[in-house]
Each structure stands twice: as C-alpha cells, then as structure tokens.
Enzyme design. Structure first.
Site, PDB file in Angstrom:
ATOM      1  N   ARG A   1       1.254 -12.483  -1.511  1.00 23.53           N
ATOM      2  CA  ARG A   1      -0.074 -12.622  -0.911  1.00 23.53           C
ATOM      3  C   ARG A   1      -0.961 -13.603  -1.652  1.00 23.53           C
ATOM      4  O   ARG A   1      -0.843 -13.770  -2.860  1.00 23.53           O
ATOM      5  CB  ARG A   1      -0.798 -11.270  -0.950  1.00 23.53           C
ATOM      6  CG  ARG A   1      -0.176 -10.193  -0.098  1.00 23.53           C
ATOM      7  CD  ARG A   1      -0.689 -10.289   1.310  1.00 23.53           C
ATOM      8  NE  ARG A   1      -0.242  -9.165   2.107  1.00 23.53           N
ATOM      9  CZ  ARG A   1      -0.868  -8.743   3.190  1.00 23.53           C
ATOM     10  NH1 ARG A   1      -1.968  -9.325   3.602  1.00 23.53           N
ATOM     11  NH2 ARG A   1      -0.381  -7.730   3.881  1.00 23.53           N
TER      12      ARG A   1
ATOM     13  N   SER B   1      -0.333  -4.952  10.313  1.00 18.32           N
ATOM     14  CA  SER B   1       0.055  -5.878   9.264  1.00 18.32           C
ATOM     15  C   SER B   1       1.250  -6.742   9.695  1.00 18.32           C
ATOM     16  O   SER B   1       2.237  -6.218  10.222  1.00 18.32           O
ATOM     17  CB  SER B   1       0.420  -5.074   8.023  1.00 18.32           C
ATOM     18  OG  SER B   1       0.660  -5.946   6.972  1.00 18.32           O
TER      19      SER B   1
ATOM     20  N   LYS C   1      -8.519  -2.246   1.517  1.00 17.90           N
ATOM     21  CA  LYS C   1      -8.327  -1.382   2.666  1.00 17.90           C
ATOM     22  C   LYS C   1      -9.014  -0.035   2.471  1.00 17.90           C
ATOM     23  O   LYS C   1      -9.401   0.621   3.431  1.00 17.90           O
ATOM     24  CB  LYS C   1      -6.833  -1.229   2.987  1.00 17.90           C
ATOM     25  CG  LYS C   1      -6.254  -2.448   3.750  1.00 17.90           C
ATOM     26  CD  LYS C   1      -6.886  -2.571   5.062  1.00 17.90           C
ATOM     27  CE  LYS C   1      -6.528  -3.648   6.060  1.00 17.90           C
ATOM     28  NZ  LYS C   1      -5.481  -4.540   6.043  1.00 17.90           N
TER      29      LYS C   1
ATOM     30  N   ARG D   1       0.826  -1.207   0.000  1.00 18.64           N
ATOM     31  CA  ARG D   1       0.000   0.000   0.000  1.00 18.64           C
ATOM     32  C   ARG D   1       0.864   1.262   0.000  1.00 18.64           C
ATOM     33  O   ARG D   1       2.016   1.240   0.385  1.00 18.64           O
ATOM     34  CB  ARG D   1      -0.926   0.016   1.218  1.00 18.64           C
ATOM     35  CG  ARG D   1      -2.146  -0.868   1.050  1.00 18.64           C
ATOM     36  CD  ARG D   1      -3.060  -0.809   2.249  1.00 18.64           C
ATOM     37  NE  ARG D   1      -2.430  -1.361   3.430  1.00 18.64           N
ATOM     38  CZ  ARG D   1      -1.923  -0.660   4.433  1.00 18.64           C
ATOM     39  NH1 ARG D   1      -2.002   0.660   4.422  1.00 18.64           N
ATOM     40  NH2 ARG D   1      -1.362  -1.260   5.451  1.00 18.64           N
TER      41      ARG D   1
ATOM     42  N   HIS E   1     -10.044  -3.411  13.043  1.00 18.97           N
ATOM     43  CA  HIS E   1      -8.997  -4.034  12.230  1.00 18.97           C
ATOM     44  C   HIS E   1      -8.542  -5.266  13.002  1.00 18.97           C
ATOM     45  O   HIS E   1      -7.542  -5.245  13.723  1.00 18.97           O
ATOM     46  CB  HIS E   1      -7.833  -3.062  12.002  1.00 18.97           C
ATOM     47  CG  HIS E   1      -6.810  -3.606  11.051  1.00 18.97           C
ATOM     48  ND1 HIS E   1      -5.473  -3.272  11.128  1.00 18.97           N
ATOM     49  CD2 HIS E   1      -6.928  -4.438  10.000  1.00 18.97           C
ATOM     50  CE1 HIS E   1      -4.821  -3.902  10.156  1.00 18.97           C
ATOM     51  NE2 HIS E   1      -5.678  -4.607   9.464  1.00 18.97           N
TER      52      HIS E   1
ATOM     53  N   ASP F   1      -9.515 -10.196   8.983  1.00 20.33           N
ATOM     54  CA  ASP F   1      -8.945  -8.843   8.938  1.00 20.33           C
ATOM     55  C   ASP F   1      -9.875  -7.678   9.299  1.00 20.33           C
ATOM     56  O   ASP F   1      -9.410  -6.687   9.840  1.00 20.33           O
ATOM     57  CB  ASP F   1      -8.383  -8.612   7.536  1.00 20.33           C
ATOM     58  CG  ASP F   1      -7.373  -7.480   7.474  1.00 20.33           C
ATOM     59  OD1 ASP F   1      -6.423  -7.498   8.264  1.00 20.33           O
ATOM     60  OD2 ASP F   1      -7.557  -6.575   6.658  1.00 20.33           O
TER      61      ASP F   1
ATOM     62  N   LYS G   1      -2.822 -11.668  12.593  1.00 21.81           N
ATOM     63  CA  LYS G   1      -4.290 -11.747  12.569  1.00 21.81           C
ATOM     64  C   LYS G   1      -4.769 -12.918  11.698  1.00 21.81           C
ATOM     65  O   LYS G   1      -5.564 -13.742  12.130  1.00 21.81           O
ATOM     66  CB  LYS G   1      -4.908 -10.443  12.010  1.00 21.81           C
ATOM     67  CG  LYS G   1      -4.686  -9.219  12.870  1.00 21.81           C
ATOM     68  CD  LYS G   1      -5.341  -7.992  12.265  1.00 21.81           C
ATOM     69  CE  LYS G   1      -4.837  -7.613  10.893  1.00 21.81           C
ATOM     70  NZ  LYS G   1      -3.407  -7.270  10.838  1.00 21.81           N
ATOM     71  N   THR G   2      -4.257 -12.969  10.465  1.00 22.64           N
ATOM     72  CA  THR G   2      -4.701 -14.006   9.530  1.00 22.64           C
ATOM     73  C   THR G   2      -4.241 -15.387   9.991  1.00 22.64           C
ATOM     74  O   THR G   2      -5.018 -16.338  10.054  1.00 22.64           O
ATOM     75  CB  THR G   2      -4.168 -13.701   8.115  1.00 22.64           C
ATOM     76  OG1 THR G   2      -4.656 -12.415   7.731  1.00 22.64           O
ATOM     77  CG2 THR G   2      -4.627 -14.733   7.099  1.00 22.64           C
TER      78      THR G   2
HETATM   79  N1  LIG Z   1       4.825 -16.466  16.458  1.00 20.23           N
HETATM   80  C1  LIG Z   1       4.158 -16.093  15.359  1.00 20.23           C
HETATM   81  N2  LIG Z   1       2.857 -15.695  15.435  1.00 20.23           N
HETATM   82  C2  LIG Z   1       2.198 -15.299  14.348  1.00 20.23           C
HETATM   83  N3  LIG Z   1       2.724 -15.264  13.106  1.00 20.23           N
HETATM   84  C3  LIG Z   1       4.000 -15.660  12.957  1.00 20.23           C
HETATM   85  C4  LIG Z   1       4.770 -16.093  14.063  1.00 20.23           C
HETATM   86  N4  LIG Z   1       5.997 -16.415  13.619  1.00 20.23           N
HETATM   87  C5  LIG Z   1       5.997 -16.208  12.301  1.00 20.23           C
HETATM   88  N5  LIG Z   1       4.811 -15.757  11.871  1.00 20.23           N
HETATM   89  C6  LIG Z   1       4.499 -15.373  10.479  1.00 20.23           C
HETATM   90  O1  LIG Z   1       4.178 -13.985  10.495  1.00 20.23           O
HETATM   91  C7  LIG Z   1       3.188 -13.695   9.532  1.00 20.23           C
HETATM   92  C8  LIG Z   1       1.960 -13.086  10.172  1.00 20.23           C
HETATM   93  O2  LIG Z   1       1.218 -12.516   9.150  1.00 20.23           O
HETATM   94  P1  LIG Z   1      -0.345 -12.418   9.076  1.00 20.23           P
HETATM   95  O3  LIG Z   1      -0.985 -13.474   9.904  1.00 20.23           O
HETATM   96  O4  LIG Z   1      -0.706 -12.360   7.653  1.00 20.23           O
HETATM   97  O5  LIG Z   1      -0.544 -10.997   9.746  1.00 20.23           O
HETATM   98  P2  LIG Z   1      -1.728  -9.983   9.620  1.00 20.23           P
HETATM   99  O6  LIG Z   1      -2.906 -10.734   9.136  1.00 20.23           O
HETATM  100  O7  LIG Z   1      -1.887  -9.450  10.998  1.00 20.23           O
HETATM  101  O8  LIG Z   1      -1.269  -8.954   8.653  1.00 20.23           O
HETATM  102  C9  LIG Z   1       2.849 -14.972   8.820  1.00 20.23           C
HETATM  103  O9  LIG Z   1       3.627 -15.051   7.671  1.00 20.23           O
HETATM  104  C10 LIG Z   1       3.287 -16.027   9.855  1.00 20.23           C
HETATM  105  O10 LIG Z   1       3.638 -17.244   9.255  1.00 20.23           O
HETATM  106  C1  LIG Z   2      -3.975  -5.911   3.266  1.00 20.79           C
HETATM  107  C2  LIG Z   2      -3.363  -5.566   4.339  1.00 20.79           C
HETATM  108  O1  LIG Z   2      -3.653  -6.244   5.483  1.00 20.79           O
HETATM  109  P1  LIG Z   2      -2.784  -7.082   6.528  1.00 20.79           P
HETATM  110  O2  LIG Z   2      -1.365  -6.899   6.177  1.00 20.79           O
HETATM  111  O3  LIG Z   2      -3.162  -6.507   7.836  1.00 20.79           O
HETATM  112  O4  LIG Z   2      -3.233  -8.502   6.418  1.00 20.79           O
HETATM  113  C3  LIG Z   2      -2.486  -4.410   4.270  1.00 20.79           C
HETATM  114  O5  LIG Z   2      -2.146  -3.890   5.321  1.00 20.79           O
HETATM  115  O6  LIG Z   2      -2.157  -3.990   3.147  1.00 20.79           O
HETATM  116 CA   LIG Z   3      -3.860 -10.382   7.100  1.00 23.91          CA
HETATM  117 MN   LIG Z   4      -4.941  -6.586   7.991  1.00 25.37          MN
END
Ligand SMILES: Nc1ncnc2c1ncn2[C@@H]1O[C@H](COP(=O)(O)OP(=O)(O)O)[C@@H](O)[C@H]1O
Ligand SMILES: C=C(OP(=O)(O)O)C(=O)O
Ligand SMILES: [Ca+2]
Ligand SMILES: [Mn+2]
Length: 686
Positions: free
Chosen positions: A466, A382, A345, A200, A364, A401, A386-387
C-alpha cells in the site's frame, strides 16, 4: 567535467577530460583543447605568497564550533503575530476560553495538559510525566506539567516524551533512526513494514455495549460489532496506556476528519511508531498552525499500542490482537496489530455512527467530479477499484474511500488516499505512480537493495502492498474536498465468477438490493489471512465498518438518490471470459471506457437488453469496449458452465439476502416486495 578558471589555490588551470565528449567539445570551443584530444594543463606561479584560503565566501558569522554551526541549521517557526479576535471570528464559540489571547507559554501548557490527560492511567493517581520534544534533542524538552511526587511507583518518576504533530521530514528521521525496516525509496517515499499483520483483522474488532449507543447499534448475525463490556475495555485501555507510557517517546497527532466544516471531527492519535504518525498525518486532514492552536480537546482519541499484544486471559479476547471501540468514551484501543489501516478504518466506523445520527449518510465510496460539476460515487469492497477509478486524469478527485452525503452535497472524510500498489504501473495508473514520492508511506513493498527502486510486482511480504499519500499529491484534486449532490452512483463488484456483465443500469429497487447485498469476490490480502479470491457479501459495500443496521444506510441512500435524481450502475471490474482461473480480470482500459460513458451521459442514451436470472439492463454498445465483452455469455467458451455458474451465484445472493427479509424497524428501509423481486430470480425447475 571541464572547468576553466582560477582555482582556490591560486593556480590557473585548464582541464578537459577525454572521457566526456560533450565536456571536451565545450573545452575545445573555449580554446583549451590540444590537437590529439588530451588535456592541457597550464600552471602559473601563485599571484601572492598569502596563506591559502579554503574558499572565497564570507566566514560564518559568530560561529565558534561545530555545535554552533549545527544550531544555525534549524530556524524556529515564527510565533503567530495576529491574534484572531474571538468577537469577530464566527468559528470561535462564545463560551470558550478565548485561546487567542493566551500567551504562547499558556497555550503550550494547555496543550501538554490535554495530552497528559489523554495518556493518564485510570487506576494510578500519578503516571509518567509528559514532556514535549525528542528525548535525543537537547533543549527541545520543556518543563513537565505535573509536579513529581515520590510517594507513587517508579512509573510516576518516568518521563514520556511527546512528539507532537511532527512534519513528514521529522517523521522520516524518527523512523529511520528507530524503526527497523524503514528506508527511503528511489522516489523519496518512506518504505516501512507493518509487522506480522499486513491486513485488517475484522474478527478481532470489539465494540463496547453501553447505554448511550447499544440500542442504535446493529448486533448479532452478519454484524461486524462483536460486543465487549465497559470493564474489559478499560482493562485493554490501561494495557495500551501503560505500554505507551513505558516508552521513551510517543507520537501524538491532532487532526481533523471531514471536509464539511459544519461536521468536522477533531481526532487525536497516540502511537508508538513514526510510521503510524506519518500514515495518519497523510490520511487525516492536516490542521493549519492556527487551527492547531485552537484545537482544544479532541472529539475522539485512538490509543495505538499495536506492537504490544492484548492479554488472552482477558474476557472476550480470542487472539493476541484486539481493536476496541468505545463510543461513550469516544476512544479506540489497538493492541497486537501494527497494520495502519486499522486506524483509518476504525475512525471510519466512528463516522458511520456519528454522521447518520446527524442525518448525514456515511459512504464507503470513492468520489470524483467532472469539469461540469457532475459528481460520481464509487461504492465497492476492498480491491474493487474505488481508489483506481476515482483517480481519473479527466476529473477532479474528491476522495478515494470515505465520504459523507449531507444536505449540502458530498464531502471527503479523509485528507489522503490509501492505494494498493501490487502490480502498479506508471502507464495504467500514472497519478498514483507519481504520488509515491517524498512524504508517502509505502507499506510492505520490496525494493532493490542498492538503487532502492521498488518492485511493485513483488509479493514476498504481502499482496496487500500500500501507499498512503496526502490527497494533494494527486494533481487534479478538488480542494476543499467537497462537491455537489452526486449524479451517478456506481456500485463496483469484482466478480470472480465472471458472470456479471461489465456494466448494467440499475432500477431504484435493484440499487437497494445490490447495495444491501454488497457483493464482490474478496481479493487477496486486505483482510488478514485471505489469499485466494472468494465470493463475499458485505452489506452497504462495507459491513466491516457500519455500526447501524444496513437498512438504515440503505433508506438514507434511497431517499438522497431519489431527491437528487442520481442514476445507479453496477460495474463488474472482475473476471471476464470465465471464472477466476480460466478467465481474465477485466482490462482496466475497458472499465475506464465504461466509466467515461457513464460520466459523459452517453450510456444513459444507449439501448438496453435484460440478462437472464439477474435481470440486469446491459447496454448494446459502449464506446471503446468490444461488444462481445458486454454480455458475459458471449465471452465464455463453455456456455453450459456459464449457465451453471450464473445460477450458482444467484443462489449465493438469495441465501445471503435471507437474513434481511424480516427486518422492519423505525425509519429503516422497508424491504418491499419490489426490492426482493429486484434480486436474481432462479427458474422454477432449479
Ligand atoms: N478493470 C479493473 N478495474 C479496476 N481496477 C482494476 C481493474 N483491473 C485491475 N485492477 C486493479 O485492481 C485494484 C483495485 O484496487 P483499488 O482501486 O485500490 O480498490 P479499492 O480502493 O476499492 O480497495 C488495483 O490494483 C487496480 O490496478
Ligand atoms: C484500507 C482499506 O481500504 P480499501 O481496501 O477499501 O482501499 C481496507 O479495507 O483495509
Ligand atoms: Ca482504496
Ligand atoms: Mn476502501
């Protein structure tokens, strides 16, 4: 392969290949194998002297040529045969045209008129003519809705073909036909490139300062809302509309946001790329054919002209990228970035304005639900998890999200998930791994040229690779994506300093302090240009998307948590045993154990000890997590460095919070002494 029988040419034969032992054995039991293992071929005279036939199936009925054969391939979906009675259908408002009584032709005409109005220029009387269907496909284009006139410019004589709510299969074909960099991966996902921007561009976001919303919005220091005037918005809107109309074809998606039926929003996305259309197909809620018929006028429209730059001579433009939000017109314009996350977003920002106006808190956060109906929210910036953590084999996924918390409980805003795939592994994240199949958009990944197997460790294009997939690709999804009031609220921080404990229980005042602070170490990639982790504070764990002052959301959260008895936790998914560079990222397996202990209630029963400076309540024991990991000072080799780093981070928290200390207005959260005292306290001698 071995096969016995009568071939189409009328000769009997037996054949067994010595290359395949299994086949040879099968042939042997059928009595066709000679002792030395070589194949035996029997030929007999043809039974009759007829002309040879290609096969034994019946000939194609009524097919005279190849075109007619191809015409058979596609079957028209049957037209809806049971009109809904508006008098008995509670979802049909009484003052609307009874759409259900319209003929198919009339309905189609209205649909095209609505799309034509969306694409109309605001400065010219007559624009390009909108027709439905692929310009390449014969017979799919229907009559235009505007009568051609010869007194305008050439653009008025042009046709723009609208590809309306195409299916994933059709969008695959469109992408592969016309978008360079589109490939089908070995698991069936559509691999694509988002172009120069792989994250972004928050600095290029502009919000129109206009009378309907300007007094509600958060402007100034710390706010993501950089103003633009109405006139300039129209300049960029016209630029986007002209660009889109100059194309042979545009994609139009009519979809929904928010699974709460009382607060659902109709969105229209107009874009130039099949990639964007498929992305939004996956990320927004997909209408049923009946819902699409009754769609009418959208509540919000996105004009995505991402391939085309904005004009830097335009007022307020500081780069060739611009993402412009106009709440009064209910429109968003995207110029100069093809990163699809901007659309997702961008709509989230709209919800962050519309929902609180209705007394609904937009969040969020990820969200899931246990078998017993216990709901947990996962806040975090980010890359904090969360995911990853809301996708849990033992729980039902509500969303990864974006959510709403209303008087009825929680609802997902979206219809899909957007997972990071860097270093994705089938062992650690099997549900996400298996969701990468036909229909999923895979952005900016690298794959092996021949096998089309994706190398998830490859960062050649970006670290922010992604996958966007419909939420039902996760097996244990909760459909519809709604749930009761949350029991646990988990604040995720990815602490690159490695000084925050992996888990601590927060008091209500601490919850407010940390929610408003929104701390994390920004993980590389998602925000364009950021490559190394650095400490970041982002109010409400999503300052880039909030529209109102952070204390407004905080007040709503405090009120809801109190009324529904939710407990808050701070979970560090970041570094352990030292800062970034020395320590290591917390093992995902440990974080999952911690989350399990929160969900099953065992952590609530634990004994707690307060940490210095941050005064966080750390449990003495968590099942499956080594005890020394729970207190960061125990996992650091250099204790002095630990103390210095802890104080350094505390100082950063305090400095960040200064801007909020004097904010008091209306029904916003009062930043009481108690909340200020809930932040880190540095010893007097510092
Ligand atoms: N201890 C941990 N807890 C959560 N995620 C972790 C951890 N260690 C590594 N990761 C990695 O960090 C990233 C977390 O990203 P994601 O879940 O997509 O975050 P968000 O959705 O908040 O943007 C993933 O690639 C995950 O595999
Ligand atoms: C799509 C997004 O969400 P997130 O990284 O929180 O999953 C972003 O921040 O661009
Ligand atoms: Ca996410
Ligand atoms: Mn997000």
């Amino acid at each position: 392969m071995a096969s016995n029988g009568t071939a189409a040419n009328g000769f009997d034969f037996e054949f067994s290949s010595p290359r395949s032992p299994a086949a040879a054995a099968a042939a042997a039991t059928a009595g066709g194998l000679v002792p030395n293992g070589l194949s035996k071929i029997n030929t007999k005279k043809p039974l009759s002297r007829e002309v040879c036939k290609d096969d034994t199936t019946a000939p194609l009925k009524g097919v005279q040529n190849v075109d007619e054969l191809h015409a058979l391939q596609k079957k028209k979906a049957s037209a809806p045969s049971t009109p809904k009675n508006p008098a008995t259908n509670p979802s049909t408002p009484k003052n609307l045209t009874p759409r259900a009584y319209m003929s198919e032709e009339e309905r189609h005409k209205q649909q095209m008129q609505s799309i034509s109005a969306s694409l109309a220029s605001l400065t010219r009387e007559v624009g390009p003519q909108v027709v439905k269907g692929d310009p390449a496909g014969k017979g799919t284009a229907s009559k235009s809705v505007i009568a051609p006139r010869l007194d305008m410019s050439d653009s008025a004589l042009k046709f723009t073909h609208v590809l309306y709510n195409l299916s994933p299969a059709e969008l695959y074909e469109q992408a592969i036909k016309s978008e360079k960099g589109s490939y089908i991966t070995s698991t069936g996902a559509l691999a694509t490139l988002s172009g120069a921007k792989t994250g972004r561009s928050p600095k290029d976001k502009r919000v129109v300062k206009e009378e309907t919303s300007k007094d509600d919005l958060w402007w100034g220091k710390g706010s993501p809302n950089i103003e633009m005037d109405e006139e300039t918005f129209l300049v960029n809107r016209e630029r986007a509309v002209d660009y889109l109309n100059s194309l042979e074809k545009v994609f139009v998606n009519d979809q929904f946001l928010n699974w709460d039926p009382e607060n659902q929003i109709k969105v229209r996305i107009i874009s130039a790329r099949a990639y964007h259309s498929l992305f939004m197909h996956n990320m927004c809620i997909r209408p049923t054919p009946e819902e699409l018929e009754d769609f009418g006028t959208p509540d919000f429209t996105i004009y995505n002209a991402g391939q085309f730059p904005c004009n830097r001579y335009t007022h307020y433009m500081t780069s060739s990228t611009s993402i412009d939000l106009n709440l009064k017109r209910k429109e968003m314009v995207i110029l100069g970035t093809q990163y699809a996350g901007e659309m997702k977003k961008g709509l989230f920002s709209v919800m962050h304005y519309m929902m609180p106006k209705r007394g609904i808190l937009s969040l969020h956060s990820g969200c899931n639900m246990g078998k017993a109906g216990d709901v947990a929210l996962f806040f975090g910036l980010s890359g904090t998890g969360k995911t990853t953590l809301s996708t849990d084999e033992n729980r039902y996924l509500i969303g990864d999200d974006e959510h709403c918390w209303s008087e009825n409980g929680v609802s997902n805003i979206e219809g899909g998930c957007y997972a990071k795939c860097i270093d994705l592994s089938s062992e650690k994240e099997p549900e996400i791994w298996n969701a990468i199949k036909f229909g999923t958009v895979l952005e900016n990944v690298v794959f092996e040229e021949y096998s089309r197997e994706v190398d998830y460790t490859d960062k050649s294009v970006t670290e922010n690779t992604r996958a966007a997939y419909p939420i039902e690709f996760i097996p244990n999804v909760k459909l519809p994506c709604i749930g009761p009031h949350p029991k646990n609220v988990i604040l995720l921080a990815c602490d690159a300093f490695g000084v925050l404990p992996p888990v601590s229980k927060l008091s209500p005042a601490q919850t407010m302090y940390h929610f408003i602070s929104g701390y994390t170490a920004l993980v590389a990639g998602t925000v364009d240009g950021v490559k190394e982790p650095t400490a970041t504070f982002s109010a409400c764990f999503g300052a880039a998307f909030i529209m109102l002052h952070p204390t407004k959301y905080a007040a709503m959260l405090a009120d809801k948590m109190k009324r529904h008895g939710a407990t808050a936790w701070l979970v560090n998914t970041g570094w352990s045993g030292g800062s970034y560079g020395v320590g290591k990222r917390m093992k995902l397996a440990y974080t999952r154990k911690i989350i399990d202990a929160i969900h099953d209630g065992s952590l609530l029963e634990a004994e707690y000890e307060a940490t210095p400076v941050f005064n966080l309540a750390v449990p003495a024991k968590v099942n499956g997590v080594p005890t020394e990991v729970l207190h960061p000072e125990n996992s650091w080799a250099d204790k002095k460095l630990y103390n210095e780093t802890l104080k350094k981070l505390a100082g950063l928290f305090q400095k960040n919070f200064e801007v909020y200390t004097d904010y008091k207005a209306g029904n916003h959260l009062k930043l009481t002494e108690e909340i200020l005292a809930a932040g880190p306290q540095l010893p007097k001698d510092m």
